[in-house]
Design an enzyme around this catalytic site. Structure first.
Site, PDB file in Angstrom:
ATOM      1  N   HIS A  83      10.211   9.010  14.294  1.00  0.00           N
ATOM      2  CA  HIS A  83       9.112   8.065  14.032  1.00  0.00           C
ATOM      3  C   HIS A  83       7.768   8.790  14.002  1.00  0.00           C
ATOM      4  O   HIS A  83       6.836   8.431  14.720  1.00  0.00           O
ATOM      5  CB  HIS A  83       9.099   6.961  15.081  1.00  0.00           C
ATOM      6  CG  HIS A  83       8.458   5.693  14.590  1.00  0.00           C
ATOM      7  ND1 HIS A  83       8.897   4.451  14.962  1.00  0.00           N
ATOM      8  CD2 HIS A  83       7.425   5.468  13.742  1.00  0.00           C
ATOM      9  CE1 HIS A  83       8.138   3.512  14.397  1.00  0.00           C
ATOM     10  NE2 HIS A  83       7.242   4.113  13.644  1.00  0.00           N
ATOM     11  N   GLU A 119      14.773   2.448  19.341  1.00  0.00           N
ATOM     12  CA  GLU A 119      14.222   3.798  19.413  1.00  0.00           C
ATOM     13  C   GLU A 119      13.915   4.127  20.867  1.00  0.00           C
ATOM     14  O   GLU A 119      13.175   3.396  21.518  1.00  0.00           O
ATOM     15  CB  GLU A 119      12.946   3.904  18.583  1.00  0.00           C
ATOM     16  CG  GLU A 119      13.190   3.801  17.094  1.00  0.00           C
ATOM     17  CD  GLU A 119      11.923   3.902  16.264  1.00  0.00           C
ATOM     18  OE1 GLU A 119      10.809   3.918  16.860  1.00  0.00           O
ATOM     19  OE2 GLU A 119      12.017   3.970  15.035  1.00  0.00           O
ATOM     20  N   ALA A 177       9.910   2.557   7.339  1.00  0.00           N
ATOM     21  CA  ALA A 177       9.291   1.285   7.711  1.00  0.00           C
ATOM     22  C   ALA A 177       9.663   0.887   9.128  1.00  0.00           C
ATOM     23  O   ALA A 177       8.983   1.255  10.094  1.00  0.00           O
ATOM     24  CB  ALA A 177       9.683   0.209   6.701  1.00  0.00           C
ATOM     25  N   ARG A 178      10.757   0.163   9.290  1.00  0.00           N
ATOM     26  CA  ARG A 178      11.248  -0.267  10.596  1.00  0.00           C
ATOM     27  C   ARG A 178      12.768  -0.148  10.598  1.00  0.00           C
ATOM     28  O   ARG A 178      13.441  -0.517   9.628  1.00  0.00           O
ATOM     29  CB  ARG A 178      10.832  -1.710  10.904  1.00  0.00           C
ATOM     30  CG  ARG A 178       9.344  -1.873  11.218  1.00  0.00           C
ATOM     31  CD  ARG A 178       8.983  -1.227  12.528  1.00  0.00           C
ATOM     32  NE  ARG A 178       7.602  -1.439  12.920  1.00  0.00           N
ATOM     33  CZ  ARG A 178       6.604  -0.590  12.680  1.00  0.00           C
ATOM     34  NH1 ARG A 178       6.858   0.520  12.002  1.00  0.00           N
ATOM     35  NH2 ARG A 178       5.381  -0.852  13.101  1.00  0.00           N
ATOM     36  N   ASP A 231       9.792  -6.981  -4.399  1.00  0.00           N
ATOM     37  CA  ASP A 231       8.807  -7.516  -3.460  1.00  0.00           C
ATOM     38  C   ASP A 231       8.637  -8.997  -3.754  1.00  0.00           C
ATOM     39  O   ASP A 231       8.012  -9.371  -4.751  1.00  0.00           O
ATOM     40  CB  ASP A 231       7.466  -6.788  -3.589  1.00  0.00           C
ATOM     41  CG  ASP A 231       6.521  -7.115  -2.453  1.00  0.00           C
ATOM     42  OD1 ASP A 231       6.505  -8.283  -2.017  1.00  0.00           O
ATOM     43  OD2 ASP A 231       5.801  -6.212  -1.993  1.00  0.00           O
ATOM     44  N   ARG A 242       0.818  -1.204   0.000  1.00  0.00           N
ATOM     45  CA  ARG A 242       0.000   0.000   0.000  1.00  0.00           C
ATOM     46  C   ARG A 242       0.856   1.259   0.000  1.00  0.00           C
ATOM     47  O   ARG A 242       0.665   2.171  -0.792  1.00  0.00           O
ATOM     48  CB  ARG A 242      -0.936  -0.006   1.214  1.00  0.00           C
ATOM     49  CG  ARG A 242      -2.065  -1.016   1.149  1.00  0.00           C
ATOM     50  CD  ARG A 242      -2.902  -0.950   2.428  1.00  0.00           C
ATOM     51  NE  ARG A 242      -4.084  -1.789   2.350  1.00  0.00           N
ATOM     52  CZ  ARG A 242      -4.111  -3.073   2.673  1.00  0.00           C
ATOM     53  NH1 ARG A 242      -2.996  -3.665   3.078  1.00  0.00           N
ATOM     54  NH2 ARG A 242      -5.234  -3.762   2.589  1.00  0.00           N
TER      55      ARG A 242
END
Length: 427
Positions: A388, A368, A338-339, A280, A260
């Protein structure tokens, strides 16, 4: 609340994963009974067990009478004296199957502090269906309350680990209060037969916008020039930044994770003239004909800039490391919304120092906040960071609250814990 989320890789990426279309990526999907994320065009769609799988419907007890009042949204709800260690925010329910008079309860695992967040919207949505929302007052109360929760909402302040999941006695669903699902032990939930869902759509516009904002700030070396202007330095002739800035049109943007958010990043980037390619491993085609899917080595070798939109799972952790950075074009721009754990930060620090990565623009880190005295990126001049906040907007907050309440009701209806409101079109 990781939503501030959102989400994959080389041959290491495919494997036991809980993400697919989304997540954070970031694009995520749900966990089925095997613990694997659903893939393909169904990726990201929510999966909940049927009533037959979880529990058959049975008569329920009538609701307990309470003195009505209105909550902060003007909705009529019952008023009860809070039990020690929790705050309740709805009326007595119709009862559990086989447990007349017991409320259907939704417990928030580690509620966000009330001075920072309100659960009034969720409480109102649930109260309208006679479902109780419980906000435990601390870790001890949380351990007690979630044991008999019908649904657990995980905010991401702490992970919901396997030992805790095994204490759940009648839970029929876990909801991640975010796009990311990495704060729940998916394998333990699968063993327990508990579906896990997320809120996949609430901040996709915000995160993709923030990715473009970081990309443009990095490409134009915006923060460096802004600092010079703020200090009164307007003579920038001959500065090294001048030689590193390139025209956007004609550059190739590589996107890791075409879910998305990744798809929105690609569409928005093309407005600036970027060619868009993506890696992907969970899809073979996209609905966007202008996103070319390529193998990871090809993406790394072709991209002038990279944007990470992949979910974090066991296969994607450390997705970009020493080997991957060595395959990049010199001076590449790296953006991560993202992460943080998708990147080996020690390897990134070396790549930034050598010029292999020209500039990194990061909204996420691991951990974090970064550990003081042990941050490999501390003090590097070619790093832009935001704390973030990619998911933030007033509209995203409103959508998260509303969607979370609605998804919880879907889980409860599918399990038979509350009556379904679906209209039988064949009648």
């Amino acid at each position: 609340m990781g939503g501030n989320v959102d989400c994959r890789q080389c041959t290491r990426w495919p494997g036991p994963a809980r993400h697919v279309r989304q997540p954070c990526q970031a694009d995520f999907a749900t966990i089925d009974r095997s613990g694997r994320a659903r893939q393909g065009r169904d990726a990201g769609r929510s999966f909940v067990k049927s009533g037959e799988e979880l529990q058959a419907d049975c008569p329920t007890a009538p609701p307990r009478r309470t003195r009505a009042h209105r909550d902060s949204l003007g909705r009529r709800v019952g008023r009860r004296q809070p039990v020690s260690g929790r705050v309740t925010s709805a009326v007595r329910s119709q009862g559990h199957p086989g447990m007349p008079g017991e409320p259907v309860r939704v417990v928030v695992f580690d509620p966000i502090p009330p001075e920072e967040w309100s659960y009034d919207v969720e409480a109102g949505i649930l109260a309208a269906r006679r479902v109780e929302l419980v906000l435990p007052s601390g870790p001890v109360a949380t351990r007690q309350e979630i044991r008999d929760a019908d649904v657990v909402i995980v905010t991401g302040i702490r992970p919901l680990d396997g030992p805790t999941i095994r204490t759940l006695r009648r839970c029929i669903g876990i909801l991640c209060y975010s796009i990311g699902m990495d704060k729940v032990d998916g394998a333990a939930a699968a063993v327990a037969g508990i579906p896990v869902r997320n809120v996949p759509d609430y901040c996709t516009e915000e995160v993709s916008d923030h990715a473009l904002a970081l990309l443009l700030a990095a490409e134009r070396r915006l923060t460096a020039f802004a600092e010079l202007a703020a200090s009164g330095q307007w003579d920038v002739v001959g500065r090294p930044e001048n030689e590193s800035i390139r025209r956007l049109r004609g550059q190739t943007l590589g996107i890791l994770g075409a879910g998305r958010i990744g798809s929105k990043v690609a569409r928005k980037a093309r407005a600036f003239g970027f060619r868009t390619i993506a890696f992907d491993p969970y899809i073979s085609s996209t609905e966007d004909p202008e996103i070319e899917l390529v193998p990871l080595p090809d993406l790394l070798g072709q991209a002038d800039a990279l944007v990470l939109c992949a979910s974090l799972n066991d296969g994607s952790r450390g997705l970009l490391g020493w080997n991957e950075f060595a395959q990049l074009r010199p001076g590449v721009i790296l953006v991560n919304v993202a992460r943080g754990a998708l990147i080996d930060e020690a390897a990134l620090a070396e790549a930034l120092g050598s010029g292999r990565v020209g500039l990194a623009a990061l909204d996420v880190r691991s951990p974090e906040p970064p550990a003081k005295g042990a941050d490999p990126l501390a003090g590097l001049p070619n790093v832009i960071q935001t704390p973030h906040i990619a998911a933030l907007s007033r509209e995203a907050r409103e959508d998260l609250r509303r969607m979370a309440g609605e998804i919880v009701l879907q889980m409860l209806e599918s399990s038979g814990r509350i009556p379904s409101t679906a209209v039988d079109q064949t009648a």
